[in-house]
Design an enzyme around this catalytic site. Structure first.
Site, PDB file in Angstrom:
ATOM      1  N   LYS A  60       0.866  -1.186   0.000  1.00 17.53           N
ATOM      2  CA  LYS A  60       0.000   0.000   0.000  1.00 17.53           C
ATOM      3  C   LYS A  60       0.903   1.237   0.000  1.00 17.53           C
ATOM      4  O   LYS A  60       1.785   1.386   0.860  1.00 17.53           O
ATOM      5  CB  LYS A  60      -0.887  -0.030   1.247  1.00 17.53           C
TER       6      LYS A  60
HETATM    7  O1  G3P Z   1      -7.911   1.803   5.182  1.00 14.76           O
HETATM    8  C1  G3P Z   1      -8.216   3.037   4.637  1.00 14.76           C
HETATM    9  C2  G3P Z   1      -9.587   3.566   4.956  1.00 14.76           C
HETATM   10  O2  G3P Z   1     -10.556   2.583   4.810  1.00 14.76           O
HETATM   11  C3  G3P Z   1      -9.677   4.344   6.233  1.00 14.76           C
HETATM   12  O3  G3P Z   1     -10.993   4.634   6.613  1.00 14.76           O
HETATM   13  O4  G3P Z   1     -12.616   5.386   8.316  1.00 14.76           O
HETATM   14  O5  G3P Z   1     -10.167   5.891   8.633  1.00 14.76           O
HETATM   15  O6  G3P Z   1     -11.488   7.061   6.896  1.00 14.76           O
HETATM   16  P1  G3P Z   1     -11.332   5.796   7.663  1.00 14.76           P
END
Ligand code: G3P
Length: 218
Positions: free
Chosen positions: A83
């Protein structure tokens, strides 16, 4: 649509993997911090549980160090997906790693042009963050639609749209309607997908009636 789970909680992943409905896992440095565990150990354990891609994020910001970190991560298991952040350095690393046969997930995508660049750099996945756009008053789902339209215009682009930063079941449904290839979903939201009060109520009624018959299938 493929379902990935967005967590570094190994017990949760084991439980969800047992459903047979899990196609992969995504992690990020915040999720690793939340787990309180060693990054490399967590990724190794997840890779052994789930055959699909397991995203492990580099923490360097320059291409050369990203590539060194990626080499370490790739040694953990064949199903590690590297990633990388959507920066010029990340895109350069993406091109080099993709050319070398690595699976790359380009993350922190907030615009259609960024997604176009990720695809040109050979990313296997691009991760548009729906919820974080919603949080600041934009419509994250519009970005999924824009990326879908652009990628459909250029069939030679093979990057899959991985809808990320999903906060609730409606996000999953909307991303599926648009045709996002993958949704990475927090465990609690994944569990919510099966829920409907009429399902529970209907089952309760069927079981009550079945009991009245005095029969048993086995
Ligand atoms: O893994 C990346 C993403 O899904 C993060 O989500 O909820 O931290 O914006 P969030």
């Amino acid at each position: 649509m493929k379902f990935f789970v967005d967590t570094a909680d190994v017990a949760e992943i084991a439980d969800l993997a047992a459903t047979g409905l899990l196609d992969g896992v995504t992690t990020n440095p915040s999720l690793i911090a939340k787990s309180g565990r060693k990054f490399l150990d967590v990724i190794a354990e997840i890779c052994a549980l789930v055959p699909g891609p397991v995203s492990a994020e580099v923490t360097a910001t320059d291409t050369a160090t990203m590539l060194k970190e990626a080499a370490v991560l790739r040694k953990i298991a064949a199903n590690v997906a590297i990633k990388l952040p959507l920066t010029w350095d990340g895109l350069k690393a993406c091109k080099a790693l993709s050319d070398d046969g690595a699976t790359v997930n380009v993350t922190l995508c907030f615009s259609a042009n960024q997604a176009l660049l990720a695809a040109k750099a050979g990313a296997a996945y691009v991760s548009p963050f729906i919820g974080r756009l919603d949080d600041q008053g934009q419509d994250g789902m519009e970005l999924i639609q824009e990326i879908k339209d652009i990628y459909d215009n250029y069939p030679d682009l093979e990057t899959e749209i991985l809808a990320a930063s999903i906060r609730h079941p409606i996000h999953v449904m909307q991303a599926a309607l648009i045709g996002a290839d993958v949704a990475t979903v927090p465990p609690a939201v994944l569990r919510q997908l099966v829920k409907h009060p009429l399902t529970d109520k209907g089952l309760e009624a069927f079981l009550a009636d079945w009991k009245k018959t005095g029969q048993s299938i086995l």
